[in-house]
Every structure is written in structure tokens, then in C-alpha cells.
Design an enzyme around this catalytic site. Structure first.
Site, PDB file in Angstrom:
ATOM      1  CB  CYS A  48      60.872  58.067  33.498  1.00  0.00           C
ATOM      2  SG  CYS A  48      60.647  56.294  33.649  1.00  0.00           S
ATOM      3  CG  HIS A  97      66.361  53.320  47.840  1.00  0.00           C
ATOM      4  ND1 HIS A  97      65.036  53.590  48.091  1.00  0.00           N
ATOM      5  CD2 HIS A  97      66.631  53.925  46.652  1.00  0.00           C
ATOM      6  CE1 HIS A  97      64.538  54.328  47.123  1.00  0.00           C
ATOM      7  NE2 HIS A  97      65.504  54.543  46.226  1.00  0.00           N
TER       8      HIS A  97
HETATM    9  N1  LIG Z   1      64.177  54.292  28.672  1.00  0.00           N
HETATM   10  C1  LIG Z   1      63.014  53.960  29.184  1.00  0.00           C
HETATM   11  O1  LIG Z   1      62.707  52.801  29.366  1.00  0.00           O
HETATM   12  C2  LIG Z   1      62.012  55.021  29.558  1.00  0.00           C
HETATM   13  C3  LIG Z   1      60.833  54.630  30.191  1.00  0.00           C
HETATM   14  C4  LIG Z   1      59.895  55.609  30.489  1.00  0.00           C
HETATM   15  C5  LIG Z   1      60.114  56.926  30.173  1.00  0.00           C
HETATM   16  N2  LIG Z   1      61.273  57.282  29.587  1.00  0.00           N
HETATM   17  C6  LIG Z   1      61.457  58.686  29.242  1.00  0.00           C
HETATM   18  O2  LIG Z   1      61.466  58.780  27.825  1.00  0.00           O
HETATM   19  C7  LIG Z   1      62.376  59.783  27.404  1.00  0.00           C
HETATM   20  C8  LIG Z   1      63.385  59.168  26.455  1.00  0.00           C
HETATM   21  O3  LIG Z   1      64.088  58.145  27.118  1.00  0.00           O
HETATM   22  P1  LIG Z   1      65.092  57.192  26.321  1.00  0.00           P
HETATM   23  O4  LIG Z   1      65.674  56.275  27.308  1.00  0.00           O
HETATM   24  O5  LIG Z   1      64.427  56.650  25.110  1.00  0.00           O
HETATM   25  O6  LIG Z   1      66.207  58.286  25.950  1.00  0.00           O
HETATM   26  P2  LIG Z   1      67.049  58.485  24.636  1.00  0.00           P
HETATM   27  O7  LIG Z   1      67.387  57.185  24.034  1.00  0.00           O
HETATM   28  O8  LIG Z   1      68.167  59.404  24.971  1.00  0.00           O
HETATM   29  O9  LIG Z   1      66.008  59.288  23.687  1.00  0.00           O
HETATM   30  C9  LIG Z   1      66.427  59.634  22.451  1.00  0.00           C
HETATM   31  C10 LIG Z   1      65.313  60.328  21.704  1.00  0.00           C
HETATM   32  O10 LIG Z   1      65.133  61.660  22.211  1.00  0.00           O
HETATM   33  C11 LIG Z   1      65.375  62.583  21.127  1.00  0.00           C
HETATM   34  N3  LIG Z   1      65.960  63.818  21.643  1.00  0.00           N
HETATM   35  C12 LIG Z   1      67.099  63.939  22.372  1.00  0.00           C
HETATM   36  N4  LIG Z   1      67.295  65.244  22.653  1.00  0.00           N
HETATM   37  C13 LIG Z   1      66.280  65.940  22.080  1.00  0.00           C
HETATM   38  C14 LIG Z   1      65.945  67.322  22.010  1.00  0.00           C
HETATM   39  N5  LIG Z   1      66.703  68.254  22.609  1.00  0.00           N
HETATM   40  N6  LIG Z   1      64.830  67.689  21.329  1.00  0.00           N
HETATM   41  C15 LIG Z   1      64.055  66.743  20.741  1.00  0.00           C
HETATM   42  N7  LIG Z   1      64.319  65.430  20.757  1.00  0.00           N
HETATM   43  C16 LIG Z   1      65.422  65.029  21.422  1.00  0.00           C
HETATM   44  C17 LIG Z   1      66.323  61.839  20.207  1.00  0.00           C
HETATM   45  O11 LIG Z   1      66.306  62.415  18.915  1.00  0.00           O
HETATM   46  P3  LIG Z   1      67.560  62.287  17.913  1.00  0.00           P
HETATM   47  O12 LIG Z   1      68.423  61.167  18.370  1.00  0.00           O
HETATM   48  O13 LIG Z   1      66.935  62.026  16.573  1.00  0.00           O
HETATM   49  O14 LIG Z   1      68.251  63.607  17.984  1.00  0.00           O
HETATM   50  C18 LIG Z   1      65.700  60.458  20.234  1.00  0.00           C
HETATM   51  O15 LIG Z   1      64.538  60.393  19.455  1.00  0.00           O
HETATM   52  C19 LIG Z   1      63.010  60.346  28.687  1.00  0.00           C
HETATM   53  O16 LIG Z   1      62.290  61.493  29.059  1.00  0.00           O
HETATM   54  C20 LIG Z   1      62.791  59.245  29.707  1.00  0.00           C
HETATM   55  O17 LIG Z   1      62.700  59.748  31.016  1.00  0.00           O
HETATM   56  C21 LIG Z   1      62.215  56.368  29.256  1.00  0.00           C
END
Ligand SMILES: NC(=O)c1ccc[n+]([C@@H]2O[C@H](COP(=O)([O-])OP(=O)(O)OC[C@H]3O[C@@H](n4cnc5c(N)ncnc54)[C@H](OP(=O)(O)O)[C@@H]3O)[C@@H](O)[C@H]2O)c1
Length: 421
Positions: A48, A97
Site C-alpha cells: 500500500c 533502500h
Molecule cells: N496487508 C496489509 O497489512 C495492508 C496494510 C494497509 C493496506 N493494505 C491494503 O488493503 C488491501 C488488502 O490487502 P491484504 O493484504 O489484506 O490483501 P488480501 O489478503 O489479498 O485481501 C483479500 C481480501 O480482498 C478481497 N478481494 C480480492 N479481490 C477482490 C475483488 N476483485 N473484489 C472484491 N473483493 C476482493 C478478498 O475477498 P475474497 O477472498 O472473499 O474473494 C478478501 O476479502 C490492499 O489494497 C492493500 O494495499 C494492506
């Protein structure tokens, strides 16, 4: 040969630009394939806070251009936009970096843990795609070790802040007490898990977790409590929730004006706070036109994190000392690595000459005992080792950043060099 980094991050670009460059986790394979059509080796780190492309550059600088083209394609913007927000680093600066990044020193939320897992995952996915060469592997493995040491040996990750927990802190600053609030978490991946956990720890009384598939949300609520729903069922929650945190890995907006107008009319006078930490964003910025809807995105968290950063200067210094020690270790490896093919070629040529001359001499002599043969073997080896000792020493000290040494030795010894990848 050099390490090349081309990237865009939260210091150089707002979320509206970063989200275009972001490579969602499910799309990393495709992105690597695209990059692989231009360069043999590369790792893409997309979180992110950043999208960065690490490659090993050759002398014609083509890998930098390939990485810039990669970002250019994603951004779909004019070159002025690309160059305004992009940074390029080479060699030690690129490695430093990455070490700082893996340590959480380059994160919006200082010392966050999540980035270390994301660095590890970026390497694993690139390995599976066959895009990792020895130097890239060593850079990333060293970065992961640095990140681990920083977490183990310094207080930088004390209290385990994350973007998700800072989002919940921001919600609490805006609405006051979280007890009695109802929170809808959209997204049930790692970010959703951390949001739900922070919300539970801070006393949010009702938590609803929504995911595209209800099963994924249910997996989280089994662990953390709360009610699981499918994304299709969020509408009725919009009538009653006080806070929404969105963190789904979707390429498009999940909440837009049409979905929010009717629910907000049904709850006149009750504000709705939305904190969107997804990149790409899950919520259309236009929802702020609706009365009583207050939208914050991931960049709005930086005010809280800046304060956190100021309070923890001494921990930053300790972490930077670990980074410096690991960087020195890496630099020494890299210097050896760069001149290794030349040293190998010199030694193998010397060994070839030694062997053939020794064999010829032994054939001409009367039969020798094993002891005599052993003495001749050791003596000739000793001559070669002593003769090459000084050139190898000088080469290791100077040859890695001065091509003239390498070129001269190649010419003098008439060497054929094999690449080092
Ligand atoms: N990881 C972190 O610590 C973190 C920190 C800050 C921000 N973020 C941001 O938060 C978001 C999620 O990150 P994450 O690491 O949690 O990723 P992740 O594990 O891949 O997220 C999975 C979630 O996203 C849903 N999803 C995937 N594709 C989708 C689609 N096309 N339409 C609607 N829902 C969808 C999944 O739904 P299903 O599995 O039910 O299909 C599940 O609920 C990203 O944008 C990331 O940049 C992450």
C-alpha cells in the site's frame, strides 16, 4: 553489472497516483511475465505504500528503461507525471533502500511488521516465476535478515503498530469512544484481520466483516468474533454502522455515491466515518458530497504516524545502526561477487597451464614415488597461488567499481569470462 531500483512510494506520490502503479497480489505473476519480456531478472514489491521494481542492470542501462516502462504502462500518464513521482537508485543506494524498507523505516507507519512479510512474498513469487538471479536473491535475503534483526534487536516494532491499527486509532480520534460503535470492515485478508483485531482490542462493540465470499469473512469472525457477511449484503449494514474501514484487494470501487445516498437519507443526523486503507482505493472520493459522510484515505493516516515517528527517534537510530552493519556485510559480498568471474577465469587458466606443464615434465622423468609426485604437485600449486595472490587482492579491493582493472587483466591474461548470474 549493478542493482537497479525504480519505484514510486508514499513519500513521492499521493494515493491517487500510487493506486495506479499498484500491482494487486493476484496479478503479480502477470506483472512479472510482462517485466520478464524485457529483462531476464527482476522482483516487484507492491504494497500500500509503494510499487518498486528491482532488477540487475547491464551496462547499456536497458533495465532502468524497462522498469520505467513498466510503471509508465500502469500509470497511463504523461512522462512528466512519471518522472515527478518516480525515483531511480543504483548499487548501494538501492540496497540500502530495500534494507530500510524491510525494516519498516520507510513505511508510513514506522516499524510496521507487515512489510517484512510482503518483501518475503515478493521474492517467493519472483522465484516461482523464474525471475530471480543470485545477486537479486542475495539482496532480498539480506534485506529479510536485516528486517528480522531490526525487529528482534531494537524497539522499533514495540507495540506492533500497523496501517490497520492506525486506521482504527484514527477512527477513535474522530468519533471519540469506540465502545458502543458499530464497525463494518470490508475485506477479510491480512489487512482486514488486523483491522478487526485492533477494533476488538479497542472495545468496538459490534463488528461486521464483509468479504466477496462470505466464507472468507467467516474464517475471520471465528477467530476474532463479529458477524460475517458477503459483499452483496452490505447494504443493510450501511443503515446502522458508525464506522467503515475498507481494505479489500479489489481493482475497483466497492462503495460509491449511489450505494450511500439512500442509507444516509434513512439515518439523518447520524454521521458515517469511512476510512479507506486499500490501494487501489475501495471508496469513490465523491462520497464526501453526501451529507454526514466523512471519508479518509490511507494518506490521512500519515499525520498520526508522523507523530509516532517523532516520538521514536532513538529507536530509529538503533534500527539504522543494524541497517548500516548489514549493508557493510552486503557490500563486501557484492565486491567479491563482481570480480568472482575474473578471479575464477584467472585461476582456471593458471591451473590448466600448471597441469599440462607438470604432466609433460613427469612423463620425461624416471618413475617417481607417490611422495615425490605429491611434492611436485604442492610446489607447483604453491607457485600459482603465490603468483596470483597479489593481483587477486588488488582486484578485490578495486576491481568492483573500476572496470579498467578488469579490462586490463582480461587483456593481459587473455581471459574468457563467464557471466556471474
Ligand atoms: N496487508 C496489509 O497489512 C495492508 C496494510 C494497509 C493496506 N493494505 C491494503 O488493503 C488491501 C488488502 O490487502 P491484504 O493484504 O489484506 O490483501 P488480501 O489478503 O489479498 O485481501 C483479500 C481480501 O480482498 C478481497 N478481494 C480480492 N479481490 C477482490 C475483488 N476483485 N473484489 C472484491 N473483493 C476482493 C478478498 O475477498 P475474497 O477472498 O472473499 O474473494 C478478501 O476479502 C490492499 O489494497 C492493500 O494495499 C494492506
Amino acid at each position: 553489472m549493478d542493482i537497479c531500483l525504480v519505484g514510486i512510494n508514499h513519500r513521492t506520490a499521493p494515493v491517487a497516483i500510487r493506486e495506479k502503479a499498484a500491482v494487486r497480489s493476484g496479478k503479480l505473476d502477470d506483472a512479472l511475465r510482462l517485466l520478464g519480456s524485457r529483462v531476464p531478472h527482476g522482483v516487484i514489491l507492491s504494497t500500500c505504500n509503494r510499487t518498486e521494481v528491482y532488477t540487475i542492470s547491464d551496462s547499456d542501462g536497458d533495465t532502468e528503461e524497462a522498469s520505467l516502462d513498466f510503471l509508465r504502462n500502469h500509470l497511463e500518464a504523461a512522462d512528466t507525471v512519471l518522472f515527478e513521482h518516480t525515483y531511480v537508485r543504483y548499487g548501494q543506494a538501492a540496497v540500502e533502500h530495500l534494507f530500510r524498507t524491510a525494516s519498516g523505516l520507510d513505511s508510513m507507519v514506522l516499524g510496521e511488521y507487515e512489510v517484512l512479510g510482503q518483501v518475503r512474498q515478493a521474492l517467493e513469487i519472483a522465484e516461482k516465476a523464474g525471475m530471480v538471479s543470485l545477486p537479486l536473491r542475495h539482496v532480498f535475503q539480506s534485506a529479510i535478515r536485516t528486517g528480522r534483526r531490526v525487529r528482534d534487536e531494537t524497539g522499533i516494532s514495540k507495540n506492533a503498530f500497523s496501517v490497520s491499527s492506525v486506521a482504527v486509532d484514527l477512527a477513535s480520534k474522530i468519533v471519540g469512544r469506540l465502545e458502543g460503535c458499530k464497525m463494518l470492515v470490508i475485506g477479510a485478508g491480512e489487512a482486514g484481520r488486523l483491522v478487526a483485531k485492533a477494533a476488538r482490542d479497542r472495545g468496538v462493540s459490534r463488528i461486521v466483516i464483509a468479504s466477496r465470499t462470505r466464507e472468507r469473512a467467516a474464517g475471520l469472525t471465528e477467530m476474532l468474533g463479529g458477524i460475517p457477511i458477503s459483499l452483496n449484503d452490505i447494504e443493510e449494514e450501511l443503515d446502522t454502522c458508525n464506522i467503515i474501514v475498507t481494505c479489500a484487494d479489489a481493482p475497483h470501487c466497492i462503495l460509491d455515491v449511489p450505494q450511500l445516498v439512500a442509507p444516509m437519507q434513512r439515518r439523518p443526523g447520524t454521521p458515517l466515518v469511512i476510512i479507506d486503507i486499500a490501494v487501489p482505493r475501495n471508496v469513490a472520493p465523491a462520497v464526501t458530497q453526501i451529507k454526514n459522510v466523512f471519508l479518509y484515505n490511507i494518506d490521512d493516516l500519515s499525520r498520526i504516524s508522523d507523530k509516532n515517528c517523532r516520538q521514536r527517534r532513538s529507536e530509529v537510530k538503533e534500527a539504522e545502526d543494524v541497517v548500516a552493519a548489514e549493508l557493510a556485510k552486503f557490500t563486501s559480498w557484492w565486491q567479491d561477487f563482481k570480480v568472482r568471474p575474473l578471479i575464477r577465469a584467472m585461476m582456471s587458466k593458471a591451473e590448466e597451464i600448471r597441469r599440462s606443464h607438470l604432466d609433460r615434465t613427469v612423463k620425461k622423468l624416471p618413475p617417481l614415488s607417490d611422495e615425490e609426485l605429491y611434492s611436485l604437485e604442492m610446489m607447483t600449486r604453491g607457485i600459482i597461488a603465490r603468483l596470483l595472490k597479489d593481483p587477486i587482492h588488488v582486484l578485490k579491493a578495486n576491481g568492483h567499481d573500476n572496470h579498467e582493472y578488469a579490462e586490463m587483466l582480461k587483456e593481459l591474461f587473455q581471459l574468457n569470462i563467464e557471466s556471474n548470474r
